[in-house]
Write an enzyme that holds these catalytic residues in place. Sequence first.
Site, PDB file in Angstrom:
ATOM      1  N   GLY A 159      12.933 -22.324  21.889  1.00 38.33           N
ATOM      2  CA  GLY A 159      12.961 -22.730  23.276  1.00 38.33           C
ATOM      3  C   GLY A 159      13.642 -24.061  23.520  1.00 38.33           C
ATOM      4  O   GLY A 159      14.431 -24.553  22.711  1.00 38.33           O
ATOM      5  N   CYS A 160      13.286 -24.659  24.668  1.00 43.43           N
ATOM      6  CA  CYS A 160      13.992 -25.849  25.148  1.00 43.43           C
ATOM      7  C   CYS A 160      13.809 -27.070  24.249  1.00 43.43           C
ATOM      8  O   CYS A 160      14.609 -28.005  24.308  1.00 43.43           O
ATOM      9  CB  CYS A 160      13.522 -26.190  26.555  1.00 43.43           C
ATOM     10  SG  CYS A 160      13.915 -24.924  27.789  1.00 43.43           S
ATOM     11  N   ASN A 161      12.769 -27.103  23.442  1.00 47.73           N
ATOM     12  CA  ASN A 161      12.545 -28.243  22.557  1.00 47.73           C
ATOM     13  C   ASN A 161      13.380 -28.178  21.285  1.00 47.73           C
ATOM     14  O   ASN A 161      13.484 -29.154  20.539  1.00 47.73           O
ATOM     15  CB  ASN A 161      11.072 -28.347  22.158  1.00 47.73           C
ATOM     16  CG  ASN A 161      10.543 -27.073  21.524  1.00 47.73           C
ATOM     17  OD1 ASN A 161      10.092 -26.189  22.243  1.00 47.73           O
ATOM     18  ND2 ASN A 161      10.609 -26.940  20.205  1.00 47.73           N
ATOM     19  N   MET A 359      11.016 -30.707  25.534  1.00 49.82           N
ATOM     20  CA  MET A 359       9.767 -29.988  25.741  1.00 49.82           C
ATOM     21  C   MET A 359      10.045 -28.492  25.772  1.00 49.82           C
ATOM     22  O   MET A 359      11.093 -28.071  26.247  1.00 49.82           O
ATOM     23  CB  MET A 359       9.110 -30.406  27.066  1.00 49.82           C
ATOM     24  CG  MET A 359       8.827 -31.884  27.184  1.00 49.82           C
ATOM     25  SD  MET A 359      10.271 -32.845  27.669  1.00 49.82           S
ATOM     26  CE  MET A 359      10.251 -32.611  29.433  1.00 49.82           C
TER      27      MET A 359
END
Length: 372
Positions: A159-161, A359
Amino acid sequence: MELDVSMTTSIAPAADLPVLTGPTEITRCAGVGTAVSDTSYSQPELLEILGIEDPRIRSVFLNSAIDRRFLTLPPDGPDGVRVSEPQGDLLDKHKKIAVDMGCRALEACLKSAGATLSDLRHLCCVTSTGFLTPGLSALIIRELGADPHCSRSDIVGMGCNAGLNALNVVAGWSAAHPGELGVVLCSEACSAAYALDGTMRTAVVNSLFGDGAAALALVSGEERVPGPRVLKFASYIITDALDAMRYDWDRGQDRFSFFLDPQIPYVVGAHAEIVVESLLSGTGLRRSDISHWLVHSGGKKVIDAVVVNLRLSRHDVRHTTGVLRDYGNLSSGSFLFSYERLAEEEAARPGDYGVLMTMGPGSSIETALIQW
């Protein structure tokens, strides 16, 4: 490898700040490059193209603090209406767009570092918007004609992290291979992860994400490299919020679908201070000693929550909000778009400290401490 040292400077570090030292093998950022897909749309244009009339959904789009995003929309159906593509078509789209953007971002990164493709020794590719075997790293090496002996790794689905997870991996590889060039490459074809079903669940996602790729070159044992040193990492996984951000199978649509819990901004904000304190622990640094904050452009409410909980200024997150405005949420590569803007601004001075923060699902927060 001949790295560009035109920005090398001998100005002394900022006064009264701790000087964190390390071995000559400490990793430095040597260059950065970005790329996007071919077409961009404003939020009002998207509402018209997608025929969205629900006032609640329109409000989500128009109050997102996003002006434009780069997207590859599905073709018109027989009635002129855009419809959701089947999962197989989306996987094909992911492969095409992610490889194309990834190649261009990598080439821009190498140029920024004063390096060539023949200098590349390790490529770590990050994506969460599609699944490929072999992964992006192999496809990009083939596409560009890079050395087939180049070592590689792929981080998929974090994901975004995940951009900072990859930076942690490649920083370690770089420290073990002084003088050799490693690259973190995040390529997110968010257009390949969209569903058009009229629900609020998908509307939140559809209003937020955009296509983009970003690459960061890393090298150790090269003191002349003008980029910042990568000093330390800290992570925090909020196990009580594992399901708050997820990408799972939607049986009703027979495809994968994103889900973002409305409470995510507050969950992330409430825990941001914990991980930053962990990052700075033992360094002698306080939050007020950090000159540059490069935070993931997760969305207006996420950024606001981090600003409030870490007591940052709007100036501190100017690049974070600027990237959100101009591109939307670019998932794992967002923070590197901000880093590129900071580098172009030439605001960082020798001795300055910076914090990188991303995050994503888990829910998790990743951080890194850097110093120019």
